[in-house]
Design an enzyme around this catalytic site. Structure first.
Site, PDB file in Angstrom:
ATOM      1  N   ASP A  97      -3.096   8.455   8.253  1.00  0.00           N
ATOM      2  CA  ASP A  97      -4.374   7.784   8.676  1.00  0.00           C
ATOM      3  C   ASP A  97      -3.706   6.726   9.905  1.00  0.00           C
ATOM      4  OD1 ASP A  97      -3.070   5.526   7.705  1.00  0.00           O
ATOM      5  OD2 ASP A  97      -4.491   5.416   5.909  1.00  0.00           O
TER       6      ASP A  97
ATOM      7  N   HIS B  98      -0.254   4.891   7.231  1.00  0.00           N
ATOM      8  CA  HIS B  98       0.451   5.532   5.988  1.00  0.00           C
ATOM      9  C   HIS B  98       0.684   7.032   6.286  1.00  0.00           C
ATOM     10  CE1 HIS B  98      -2.297   2.258   4.866  1.00  0.00           C
ATOM     11  NE2 HIS B  98      -1.319   1.698   4.157  1.00  0.00           N
TER      12      HIS B  98
ATOM     13  N   SER C 168       1.018  -1.134   0.069  1.00  0.00           N
ATOM     14  CA  SER C 168       0.167   0.044  -0.089  1.00  0.00           C
ATOM     15  C   SER C 168       0.839   1.293  -0.163  1.00  0.00           C
ATOM     16  CB  SER C 168      -0.946   0.118   1.225  1.00  0.00           C
ATOM     17  OG  SER C 168      -0.276  -0.044   2.627  1.00  0.00           O
TER      18      SER C 168
END
Length: 373
Positions: A346, A349, A44
């Site tokens: 968040d 990340h 991610s």
């Protein structure tokens, strides 16, 4: 050491994982570099949209506002408010932002493509079956699967050994960041730090094997990033708070988890040395994401992060503005007005501004060995 009580929203969030020199100054390659294409693999931290179309699970959170609010002004599948390191690297070399492979049908990919998938691992499903954590996997699109995609794409990029050699001599390969989820899944299953330490050689070897596979396939210029300081993640800080002040470093990060990340990174670097000896014709670069991130964790105001490195911009409250039941994008969470004043997006990340700082550091600073430029 178990991470318990994770909501679907937190799982989705975890799956997604003032700069000194402006990148625009090196547009077109800089320092004599002239990469004409770029290929990226990972999880991610690098995914530009593959997760959104690949997973049968409910990961639509990364397709909701405020993800993408800063640069794209819409969600793109990136786990940030804007661009990622891979985006800044592409722009630095005058290349278009990389299309996610699973959304690239019918498009011209000769300037590159992104194979990274949020939640992806260095190891394949059998490894997680072996440690009893297969039920925690969010995707089976591991690093080896991503390399299979690349092999499938190759005939459309070059049609002969000679053409491929010429083509890949001007291509940059970003092999990661990956490996962090391998450990996250283990921790989600309740494995201890000692358990996870025993997995490090296996995970590091998978990354090296993937790098070698690319070299054998013609890659000449490869960047292999290390893992970020997980002890500075507000998710870990919230779910695994220290018992006393000695568990934290001067920044406020958890020492044991940062030491664990450094263990992984040291193993990767050690194995890269062997790969360099085996393939002296290849330019194999290690990107120290850990060091680059710690530089702004220790001096956040120098980078414009006036709210410090640990508090999230988008979250649901608590000491670090991280709540596993009200994570970013879920009803009840809120987003800051200025993400550029935060390093943490968040809880897992980073913000576009933080990724920009890392990209600048590996392009122009001392955090790539050998130097990228």
């Amino acid at each position: 050491m178990a991470i318990s009580g994770l909501s679907v929203a937190l799982v989705a969030t975890l799956a997604c994982c003032s700069c000194l020199v402006r990148l625009s100054q090196c547009a077109g390659g800089g320092a004599g570099q002239n990469y004409t294409s770029m290929f990226s693999f990972g999880d991610s931290l690098t995914d530009t949209g593959n997760l959104l179309v690949s997973s049968p699970l409910s990961f639509t959170i990364v397709g909701r506002f405020p993800y993408g609010m800063t640069y794209f002004h819409r969600p793109t599948g990136r786990c940030s408010d804007g661009r990622l390191v891979v985006d800044f690297l592409a722009q630095a070399f005058g290349l278009p932002l990389l299309q996610p492979y699973l959304q690239s049908k019918g498009k011209d990919l000769r300037q590159g493509v992104n194979f990274a998938v949020g939640g992806a691992t260095a190891m394949g499903p059998p490894f997680f079956e072996g440690i009893g954590a297969s039920d925690k996997l969010w995707t089976n699109l591991s690093l080896s699967v991503q390399l299979d995609w690349f092999e499938k794409l190759k005939p459309s990029l070059c049609n002969s050994p000679k053409n491929c050699k010429e083509y890949f001599s001007k291509s940059l390969f970003l092999v990661g960041e990956i490996g962090g989820n391998d450990y996250n899944y283990a921790f989600f299953k309740g494995k201890s730090l000692d358990d996870a330490k025993s997995y490090v050689p296996t995970v590091a070897t998978a990354i090296i094997d993937a790098t070698e596979r690319l070299i054998k396939g013609g890659a000449m210029h490869l960047v292999v990033p290390g893992n970020l300081p997980m002890g500075c993640s507000s998710a870990y800080l919230t779910l695994h708070p220290g018992k006393n002040s000695s568990d934290y470093d001067s920044v406020g990060c958890l020492k044991t988890y940062n030491e664990f990340a450094q263990r992984h990174n040291a193993m990767v670097q050690q194995k890269l040395q062997g790969l360099r000896r085996k393939y002296p014709q290849a330019r194999i670069m290690y990107a120290d994401y850990y060091g680059a991130a710690m530089s702004f964790a220790k001096n956040p105001k120098q980078f414009g992060f006036k709210h410090g490195p640990l508090k999230t911009c988008c979250g649901g409250g608590g000491p670090y503005n991280f709540n596993p039941k009200t994570s970013c994008g879920v009803r009840g969470s809120s987003v800051c007005e200025d993400p550029s004043a935060y390093a943490n997006w968040d809880g897992v990340h980073l913000t576009e501004a933080a990724y920009h700082a890392i990209a600048d550091s590996i392009l122009h600073g001392p955090y790539t060995s050998p130097r990228l430029l």
